[in-house]
Design a protein around this motif. Sequence first.
Motif, short mmCIF file in Angstrom:
data_model
loop_
_atom_site.label_atom_id
_atom_site.label_comp_id
_atom_site.label_asym_id
_atom_site.label_seq_id
_atom_site.Cartn_x
_atom_site.Cartn_y
_atom_site.Cartn_z
N GLY A 1 -11.06 -0.31 2.94
CA GLY A 1 -9.69 -0.02 2.33
C GLY A 1 -9.41 -1.05 1.32
O GLY A 1 -8.71 -1.11 0.35
N GLN A 2 -10.55 -2.17 1.15
CA GLN A 2 -10.48 -2.91 0.11
C GLN A 2 -10.58 -1.73 -1.40
O GLN A 2 -9.79 -1.64 -2.32
CB GLN A 2 -11.08 -3.77 0.03
CG GLN A 2 -10.60 -5.40 0.59
CD GLN A 2 -11.26 -5.01 2.53
OE1 GLN A 2 -11.35 -4.08 2.48
NE2 GLN A 2 -11.14 -6.19 3.01
N SER B 1 -6.65 -2.54 2.86
CA SER B 1 -5.38 -2.30 1.49
C SER B 1 -4.22 -3.44 1.18
O SER B 1 -4.06 -3.79 0.24
CB SER B 1 -6.03 -0.48 1.67
OG SER B 1 -4.61 -0.86 0.45
N THR C 1 0.64 -1.29 -0.55
CA THR C 1 0.21 0.02 -0.14
C THR C 1 0.39 0.69 0.20
O THR C 1 0.73 2.13 -1.15
CB THR C 1 -0.58 -0.34 1.18
OG1 THR C 1 -1.43 -1.04 1.07
CG2 THR C 1 -2.14 1.06 0.96
N ILE D 1 -9.87 0.96 -1.20
CA ILE D 1 -8.97 2.02 -1.83
C ILE D 1 -7.60 1.27 -2.26
O ILE D 1 -6.99 1.85 -3.16
CB ILE D 1 -7.61 2.85 0.00
CG1 ILE D 1 -8.73 3.30 0.79
CG2 ILE D 1 -6.46 2.91 0.23
CD1 ILE D 1 -8.04 3.45 2.46
N ALA D 2 -7.36 0.36 -1.83
CA ALA D 2 -6.52 -1.05 -2.94
C ALA D 2 -6.58 -0.71 -3.98
O ALA D 2 -5.92 -0.36 -5.30
CB ALA D 2 -6.50 -2.59 -2.65
#
Length: 338
Positions: free
Chosen positions: A188-189, A331, A7, A191-192
């Motif tokens: 966060g997934q 992420s 990340t 965001i990734a």
Amino acid sequence: MTDFPKTLRLMERGRDFLGSDYAILCGAMSWVSERNLVSAISNAGGFGVIACGAMTPELLDAEITATKAMTDKPFGVNLITMHPQLFDLIAVCEKHAVGHVVLAGGIPPKGSVEAIKGGKNPAKVIVFAPTLALAKKLLRSGGDALVIEGMEAGGHIGPVSTSVLAQEFLPELSEDHLVFVAGGIGRGQAIAGYLEMGAVGVQLGTRFACAKESIAHENFKKAFFRANARDAVASVQVDARLPVIPVRALKNKGTEEFTAKQRDVAGTLDREEIEMAEAQLQIEHYWAGALRRAVIDGDVENGSLMAGQSVGMLKEEEPVADIMQKLMAQSEEALTRR
């Protein structure tokens, strides 16, 4: 820091630009994004942004001073382009050597970008753009970074979803420019995914609105915890002559009152009692007051509960540091899995 190598690598350009550990900005939320939340976000490795909103230069001066007393980490200031004292507010930011100024709410007026970048303490300029053509123009005109914000976001919104904006903007701009993605991001997934598409970072607002350090009233936070995604609805434009930017908020009596306010302002235009610029300013002042009633006073029936569609993911009050670590861990897990 070493816990999230994948990340952090994808965020590297955004981190360098912001000067923060993580390229995660907190969206500027009026009454919410003040010294307590802003300093907590910066101290947790993110990038806090003061929401100037309708503040006077004197109030902004005091808010920046107070924030600097609570963190030695970088943070920014969000200024509304239609503010009648915009250049005075820019001068306050320069006085405090604020490193990043976010210009929101419309096309920056002539000379404003130059004023931010050309003083004794020049700052970086972050801009918003709803179309690719305007984004390119703003970046050519001195914008150092761009935020693309989809209609899933809370507060003032455009008509296009985050996923579509990302597919349209990132392939065109991400190689040569710094682009942050915002709107509807709660985990966060997501965001990734945007980092893999070429974004250098993200901006979240709703996810931080009910953090432990947020001064929002207990009633405001409880309303968020009860809500689901479909409760966050966009306001309706009543009069085509009155260019009102839609606002996404939890539906309540305040939503209906805004419709009545638009009719009232349109009536004053009909009677030629005010100019269009004043009419728009009245609408902005309405939102500032309605938001204050909800955030500060806890009147969740008549106040404005501005929230993005990610509100359904909020279930409890958490410290900012915990939220930040969760987002980064989610992420990293997603990127590792891929």
